[in-house]
Design a protein around this motif. Sequence first.
Motif, PDB file in Angstrom:
ATOM      1  N   ALA C 259       0.823  -1.217   0.000  1.00  9.87           N
ATOM      2  CA  ALA C 259       0.000   0.000   0.000  1.00  9.87           C
ATOM      3  C   ALA C 259       0.856   1.266   0.000  1.00  9.87           C
ATOM      4  O   ALA C 259       1.867   1.336   0.690  1.00  9.87           O
ATOM      5  CB  ALA C 259      -0.929   0.000   1.201  1.00  9.87           C
ATOM      6  N   GLU C 260       0.442   2.231  -0.766  1.00 14.69           N
ATOM      7  CA  GLU C 260       1.117   3.533  -0.810  1.00 14.69           C
ATOM      8  C   GLU C 260       0.528   4.447   0.264  1.00 14.69           C
ATOM      9  O   GLU C 260       1.211   5.275   0.838  1.00 14.69           O
ATOM     10  CB  GLU C 260       0.979   4.163  -2.188  1.00 14.69           C
ATOM     11  N   ILE C 261      -0.785   4.278   0.479  1.00 14.98           N
ATOM     12  CA  ILE C 261      -1.449   5.041   1.538  1.00 14.98           C
ATOM     13  C   ILE C 261      -2.096   4.055   2.513  1.00 14.98           C
ATOM     14  O   ILE C 261      -2.813   3.135   2.097  1.00 14.98           O
ATOM     15  CB  ILE C 261      -2.505   5.999   0.954  1.00 14.98           C
ATOM     16  N   ILE C 262      -1.775   4.245   3.783  1.00 12.30           N
ATOM     17  CA  ILE C 262      -2.351   3.359   4.796  1.00 12.30           C
ATOM     18  C   ILE C 262      -3.127   4.200   5.805  1.00 12.30           C
ATOM     19  O   ILE C 262      -2.624   5.208   6.318  1.00 12.30           O
ATOM     20  CB  ILE C 262      -1.258   2.534   5.512  1.00 12.30           C
ATOM     21  N   LEU C 263      -4.344   3.773   6.057  1.00 12.20           N
ATOM     22  CA  LEU C 263      -5.149   4.407   7.090  1.00 12.20           C
ATOM     23  C   LEU C 263      -4.924   3.658   8.410  1.00 12.20           C
ATOM     24  O   LEU C 263      -4.851   2.423   8.411  1.00 12.20           O
ATOM     25  CB  LEU C 263      -6.632   4.377   6.728  1.00 12.20           C
ATOM     26  N   VAL C 264      -4.829   4.392   9.498  1.00  9.45           N
ATOM     27  CA  VAL C 264      -4.672   3.771  10.816  1.00  9.45           C
ATOM     28  C   VAL C 264      -5.869   4.182  11.661  1.00  9.45           C
ATOM     29  O   VAL C 264      -6.179   5.376  11.760  1.00  9.45           O
ATOM     30  CB  VAL C 264      -3.360   4.228  11.500  1.00  9.45           C
ATOM     31  N   ALA C 265      -6.553   3.186  12.243  1.00  9.82           N
ATOM     32  CA  ALA C 265      -7.764   3.494  13.017  1.00  9.82           C
ATOM     33  C   ALA C 265      -8.031   2.395  14.035  1.00  9.82           C
ATOM     34  O   ALA C 265      -7.330   1.366  14.052  1.00  9.82           O
ATOM     35  CB  ALA C 265      -8.961   3.659  12.082  1.00  9.82           C
ATOM     36  N   MET C 266      -9.038   2.629  14.887  1.00 18.94           N
ATOM     37  CA  MET C 266      -9.395   1.650  15.916  1.00 18.94           C
ATOM     38  C   MET C 266     -10.912   1.469  15.968  1.00 18.94           C
ATOM     39  O   MET C 266     -11.665   2.424  15.783  1.00 18.94           O
ATOM     40  CB  MET C 266      -8.935   2.134  17.301  1.00 18.94           C
ATOM     41  N   GLY C 267     -11.335   0.252  16.229  1.00 18.78           N
ATOM     42  CA  GLY C 267     -12.753  -0.014  16.494  1.00 18.78           C
ATOM     43  C   GLY C 267     -13.585  -0.253  15.258  1.00 18.78           C
ATOM     44  O   GLY C 267     -13.083  -0.629  14.198  1.00 18.78           O
ATOM     45  N   ARG C 291      -5.166  -1.614  11.525  1.00 18.37           N
ATOM     46  CA  ARG C 291      -6.090  -1.460  12.654  1.00 18.37           C
ATOM     47  C   ARG C 291      -5.328  -1.689  13.951  1.00 18.37           C
ATOM     48  O   ARG C 291      -4.724  -2.739  14.156  1.00 18.37           O
ATOM     49  CB  ARG C 291      -7.234  -2.470  12.518  1.00 18.37           C
ATOM     50  N   VAL C 292      -5.368  -0.703  14.828  1.00 18.52           N
ATOM     51  CA  VAL C 292      -4.753  -0.857  16.139  1.00 18.52           C
ATOM     52  C   VAL C 292      -5.791  -1.512  17.056  1.00 18.52           C
ATOM     53  O   VAL C 292      -6.867  -0.959  17.269  1.00 18.52           O
ATOM     54  CB  VAL C 292      -4.286   0.506  16.715  1.00 18.52           C
ATOM     55  N   ALA C 314      -2.557   7.949   7.099  1.00 10.74           N
ATOM     56  CA  ALA C 314      -3.596   8.817   7.676  1.00 10.74           C
ATOM     57  C   ALA C 314      -4.039   8.185   8.987  1.00 10.74           C
ATOM     58  O   ALA C 314      -4.352   6.994   9.026  1.00 10.74           O
ATOM     59  CB  ALA C 314      -4.785   8.911   6.725  1.00 10.74           C
ATOM     60  N   VAL C 315      -3.999   8.959  10.049  1.00  9.51           N
ATOM     61  CA  VAL C 315      -4.427   8.418  11.347  1.00  9.51           C
ATOM     62  C   VAL C 315      -5.781   9.024  11.719  1.00  9.51           C
ATOM     63  O   VAL C 315      -5.938  10.246  11.736  1.00  9.51           O
ATOM     64  CB  VAL C 315      -3.385   8.707  12.450  1.00  9.51           C
ATOM     65  N   LEU C 316      -6.729   8.135  11.990  1.00 16.90           N
ATOM     66  CA  LEU C 316      -8.101   8.565  12.270  1.00 16.90           C
ATOM     67  C   LEU C 316      -8.368   8.501  13.771  1.00 16.90           C
ATOM     68  O   LEU C 316      -8.193   7.456  14.392  1.00 16.90           O
ATOM     69  CB  LEU C 316      -9.097   7.664  11.524  1.00 16.90           C
ATOM     70  N   LEU C 328      -4.155   9.119  18.979  1.00 16.26           N
ATOM     71  CA  LEU C 328      -3.465   8.050  18.240  1.00 16.26           C
ATOM     72  C   LEU C 328      -2.478   8.667  17.244  1.00 16.26           C
ATOM     73  O   LEU C 328      -1.327   8.223  17.124  1.00 16.26           O
ATOM     74  CB  LEU C 328      -4.493   7.169  17.529  1.00 16.26           C
ATOM     75  N   PHE C 329      -2.905   9.718  16.567  1.00 16.16           N
ATOM     76  CA  PHE C 329      -2.045  10.415  15.605  1.00 16.16           C
ATOM     77  C   PHE C 329      -0.769  10.910  16.288  1.00 16.16           C
ATOM     78  O   PHE C 329       0.354  10.673  15.835  1.00 16.16           O
ATOM     79  CB  PHE C 329      -2.814  11.594  14.984  1.00 16.16           C
ATOM     80  N   ASN C 330      -0.937  11.577  17.405  1.00 16.08           N
ATOM     81  CA  ASN C 330       0.230  12.159  18.079  1.00 16.08           C
ATOM     82  C   ASN C 330       1.142  11.094  18.681  1.00 16.08           C
ATOM     83  O   ASN C 330       2.353  11.280  18.728  1.00 16.08           O
ATOM     84  CB  ASN C 330      -0.221  13.166  19.137  1.00 16.08           C
TER      85      ASN C 330
END
Lengths: 80, 288, 382
Positions: C259-267, C291-292, C314-316, C328-330
């Motif tokens: 992946a060139e762009i990865i989204l990071v998120a939870m839940g 997914r964390v 991208a961190v959501l 999560l981003f920070n």
Amino acid sequence: MTSVGAVVRDPGSSIKNKTGSWRTFKPTLDKEKCIDCGNCILFCPEGCITKDYDIDYDYCKGCGICAEECPVKAIKMERE
Amino acid sequence: MEIPEKELLAPGHRACAGCGATIGVRLALKMLGENTVAVSATGCLEVITTPYPETSWKIPWIHVAFENAGAVASGVERALKAQGKDDVTVVAFAGDGGTADIGLQSLSGAMERGHNLIYICYDNEAYMNTGVQRSGATPYGASTTTTPHGEESFGENKPKKNIPMIMAAHGVPYVATASISYPEDFMMKVQKAKEVEGPAYIHLHQPCTTGWGYDSSKTIELGRLAVETGSWLLYEIVEGEFKITYRPLERKPVNVYLEAQKRFKHLADAEKEKIQNYVDEICAELKI
Amino acid sequence: MIKVMSANGAISEAVKMCKPKVIPVFPITPQTTISEYLAKFVADGVLDAEYIRVESEHSAISAAVGASGAGVRTFTATSSQGLALMHEILFVAAGMRTPIVLGNANRALSAPLSIWNDQQDSISERDTGWMQFFAENAQEALDFVIQAYKISEDHQVLLPSMVCVDGYILTHTVEPVDIPRQEDVDEFLPPYEPISYLDPKNPMSLGTFTDPDYYMEARYDMQTAMDGAKDVIRRVNKEFEEVFGRKHGLVESYKTEDAEIILVAMGSICGTIKTVVDYLREKGEKVGLLRVISFRPFPQEDIYQAVKGARRIAVLDKNISLGIGGVLFNEIKAKMDVNASGFILGLGGREISPDHIIEIIEKTRNPTETNKINWIGLKEEE
């Protein structure tokens, strides 16, 4: 190191801390005068007077409650 | 009354010389015996008895926070029950701050739910652990560091919150007041509290040399004066039935109690008279 | 056995099979049905536990610490304001090393008052010493409760766990859940063996007072335990897979390899993201999702390994630490050298659609300012 959860597994271990050094006035008990009422034993905040009316000076802080509560004035407080 | 010899609170604790709280706990533990788990609210008692890595407790003991002794004791009691350890007595010790103020909700919940536990409030009438700030149990006229007397103030301007009656209103099977200066009365009440099925509440009056301002030798004398002047009453409420357990032969004037303590020294005659009238009123009602 | 149920139902089923002895609970929206299901299990005699109807969440967690201290497995559940009310005792529970498991229905914190979902409540408890596992669906909610007991009660860990499920999105929607057999749970989860407990035959003092000579070591031990918990979690995940056939981890990588762009998120939002990833992949776009699952302990190595090959991430965040941005981003920015943009979305139940996810991907592809807090779905002034 501190134990997991700071649990103390040695019941009654505060006896390591000899509070007798806090004392300014020292109680002395005259067993001749003593009428075995048990007041001093009951009222001692340290619980350091035995059933035979021996005072444990390792822990006695010299508060003077025993002398105050002795009905026959068998305990005297003297400056150390 | 047979008084067990065994001491379950070891010396070496960091209480002030002449501490009334430790006398109360020692006497209570004698009656409760070794098969007991103790819960402490934050306060003098907790701090002076468990300076890590030492403990003065010879029975299992747990402290969680200031305002939750009732809830912690509830959890302990149910966990013991779940393990079939129904024979173990659960006792909670909390000061007047942990009982009358910050811990009242948690205590109320525990009493109302009917847990089989004993709650002993050791009442020294202010937050002594933090240096004598007023609590809901501070009596009228007392000077504390947050109700100091001064040009515009005679000290605490509200009477003591009546916690034992609030407990009684919960309909618990046993409520009592006690004083460390009447050990047999107190210990008999602890014994009854232990035997009763369900929640028991004992409100233990306990003079504090540091907070009240008197010589350390006078702790028992002050407790006695409180009772002999009618400033503190000894009673029990068994299954809703109120009974005075000690009546002074001749009630002394409140002044002898007030004048023996620095916290009341500033009071003008008018205030002292108010206190006397207040005591007279209650005592008349109870025929003391 | 497959049953259709909500995450609250799944958590309750899991709790029943883990057999806690004491359950102090106070009801709060949207956790409420957990408190009801468990009460019913006890009333029906299918769960042999002491259910304490406490008068507040503060007393719920206090009673749980007392019960855990007395040596039994305990469970409680809450949400939002209730978790915030527990705040003080969350520290105590962790510091006293009581392996309590808590179900948290993630909900926004007041004010303004909201009963809807975001993750501010548990995120705000990140420093308390509790492990936090975020479920994507009801099945995970069930699985994570069972695993949480095993992880928390491990003598190398002895820290409490929070199983977090998004309020309403998971707590009040139903889906098929595979309910394990009791004998399999019994095999997987041995009886709780406390290392310290209240016993008149062996008196200990719990919750003592430490002076400056001892406090720091206690905190150091907790950090060590939290770090070590990552290996325990991996091991427990593996054992879980062997018994139940479902694979879990500290993180889940979804189409991240190239992946060139990865989204990071939870839940639960990750379900939506996966749909968008599949859609864009079909169009030839190289996007993925990391997914964390375990927010505490924080799996920075696993996150870095999964995202390091991406051009941008991208961190959501369904939370905001006011004054700095998404937590999560920070934390990711602090722990690794990555090109990341941060997005705040879904606060107080604000709708998150696939279009929003596409918008995030577009903004990540061509960032204007990387340190900016990007708000998604915000109603701008007209």
